[in-house]
Design a protein around this motif. Sequence first.
Motif, PDB file in Angstrom:
ATOM      1  N   ILE A  84       0.843  -1.199   0.000  1.00 28.66           N
ATOM      2  CA  ILE A  84       0.000   0.000   0.000  1.00 28.66           C
ATOM      3  C   ILE A  84       0.879   1.251   0.000  1.00 28.66           C
ATOM      4  O   ILE A  84       0.592   2.227  -0.699  1.00 28.66           O
ATOM      5  N   GLY A  85       1.964   1.220   0.785  1.00 27.50           N
ATOM      6  CA  GLY A  85       2.882   2.349   0.779  1.00 27.50           C
ATOM      7  C   GLY A  85       3.472   2.589  -0.600  1.00 27.50           C
ATOM      8  O   GLY A  85       3.567   3.732  -1.070  1.00 27.50           O
ATOM      9  N   ALA A  86       3.881   1.509  -1.269  1.00 26.91           N
ATOM     10  CA  ALA A  86       4.426   1.640  -2.623  1.00 26.91           C
ATOM     11  C   ALA A  86       3.370   2.171  -3.581  1.00 26.91           C
ATOM     12  O   ALA A  86       3.652   3.032  -4.437  1.00 26.91           O
ATOM     13  N   LEU A  87       2.145   1.671  -3.443  1.00 28.59           N
ATOM     14  CA  LEU A  87       1.070   2.114  -4.322  1.00 28.59           C
ATOM     15  C   LEU A  87       0.783   3.604  -4.124  1.00 28.59           C
ATOM     16  O   LEU A  87       0.484   4.315  -5.090  1.00 28.59           O
ATOM     17  N   ALA A  88       0.876   4.077  -2.885  1.00 30.27           N
ATOM     18  CA  ALA A  88       0.663   5.502  -2.629  1.00 30.27           C
ATOM     19  C   ALA A  88       1.663   6.350  -3.408  1.00 30.27           C
ATOM     20  O   ALA A  88       1.300   7.379  -4.009  1.00 30.27           O
ATOM     21  N   HIS A  89       2.931   5.953  -3.407  1.00 26.57           N
ATOM     22  CA  HIS A  89       3.945   6.668  -4.184  1.00 26.57           C
ATOM     23  C   HIS A  89       3.614   6.623  -5.685  1.00 26.57           C
ATOM     24  O   HIS A  89       3.752   7.631  -6.391  1.00 26.57           O
ATOM     25  N   ILE A  90       3.205   5.452  -6.148  1.00 23.81           N
ATOM     26  CA  ILE A  90       2.878   5.285  -7.574  1.00 23.81           C
ATOM     27  C   ILE A  90       1.725   6.188  -7.964  1.00 23.81           C
ATOM     28  O   ILE A  90       1.758   6.866  -9.001  1.00 23.81           O
ATOM     29  N   ILE A  91       0.668   6.207  -7.138  1.00 22.91           N
ATOM     30  CA  ILE A  91      -0.502   7.028  -7.456  1.00 22.91           C
ATOM     31  C   ILE A  91      -0.138   8.502  -7.524  1.00 22.91           C
ATOM     32  O   ILE A  91      -0.553   9.226  -8.443  1.00 22.91           O
ATOM     33  N   THR A  92       0.661   8.972  -6.561  1.00 21.00           N
ATOM     34  CA  THR A  92       1.076  10.373  -6.562  1.00 21.00           C
ATOM     35  C   THR A  92       1.834  10.711  -7.845  1.00 21.00           C
ATOM     36  O   THR A  92       1.589  11.757  -8.474  1.00 21.00           O
ATOM     37  N   ALA A  93       2.726   9.825  -8.249  1.00 23.02           N
ATOM     38  CA  ALA A  93       3.499  10.058  -9.474  1.00 23.02           C
ATOM     39  C   ALA A  93       2.609  10.020 -10.710  1.00 23.02           C
ATOM     40  O   ALA A  93       2.760  10.834 -11.627  1.00 23.02           O
TER      41      ALA A  93
END
Length: 389
Positions: free
Chosen positions: A219-228
């Motif tokens: 989920i933490g990785a996905l949060a970074h991906i979504i922001t980008a």
Amino acid sequence: MAACADQVCDWLAGQQQAMIDCLQALVDTDSNSYDRDGVNAAGALIQSWLEADGIECVWHANETYGDALEARIGGGQQAPVLLMGHRDTVFPKGTVEQRPFTREGMKAFGPGVADMKSGLVLNCFVLRALHQLQQQGKMAMLPFPVVALFTGDEEIGSPEGRHTIRRVVEGARAVFNAEPGRISGNVVSARKGGASFEIQVQGKAAHSGVNHADGASAIGALAHIITALHGLTDYEAGVTTNVGLICGGMSSNTVAASATAKLDLRFVTLEQRDQAFARIEAIVAAEHVPGTCASLILKSEFSPFEARMSEQLLALYKQQAAIVGFAVDGEFTGGCSDAGFTSSMGVPTLCGTGPVGAKMHTDAEFCLLDTFVPRAQAVARSVLMLAAD
């Protein structure tokens, strides 16, 4: 062809109630994209109307979604003109029982009434008008076939229908796609392209209190991906990215071992599409949280419908609409349609030639019934003027 156009328009002028009756029957047939039987039942209705007039119909079988129905009139060796539309809707099976076709004066309501069952009926009546006058000897045979294609999976990106469209449309003279006319009364002369992706992230589970450091949060990785990914949006260029659905994890006290997201991308040109795809792939491939990895799956895609591919047909349609008695112009929309496939093949295309409607994909969707006849007349006249050329 001017006299023939007048005769076709005269016949269509007397068909308003018949059009409304057909629309009611079609709207009262559930046809969600994933309801294959319902989509084919809607096609069977259309087939019955056309074959009653002696119009040849053939089916193109699909494996998963509704089959494509093709109807054809005329002959000759010249490239055909296509009338196109989709039978599927976004509304789930059972909607008709709760919310069937209704009317308030010349405004009709019901699932898919504008998007795009009214357009399907319009195409049927244009085809019938041309066919009947030819059969009665009141009009010379057209120098090219007129083909109506009714597909069954546009609302989910035409995963199977796109292949039939490309086979049937290859080398065509022109395409009129009967998506709903805009509430302004305009047709659609350009559309964005779009793509839908699924992003899957894998991490490592751990107890969030006992051994948090041993985990790797998907989920933490996905949060970074979504922001980008959201950072790729460029309103001035017409490019937008939207992650509209996410899920993941097992509990609030567990470091998430997996997470997924659904991404929607919209673009105006094929060049923008290629640039956006490359940037999305790079963002997803990067390791945003140590110990996690992500994959990107393309679920569906529509090509953009660029304005240059509608210019000549739009000019012709506007001229014929003026003769019928209404003013119209072209309009750009961010929504995608099968017009993107046909225009990207180099075939002149005009979209939004169906009756005027609004509030598509909602319970308040409606169609303006008094636009049925004039817009059918404008399409029919445009086909005949192509023959004159």
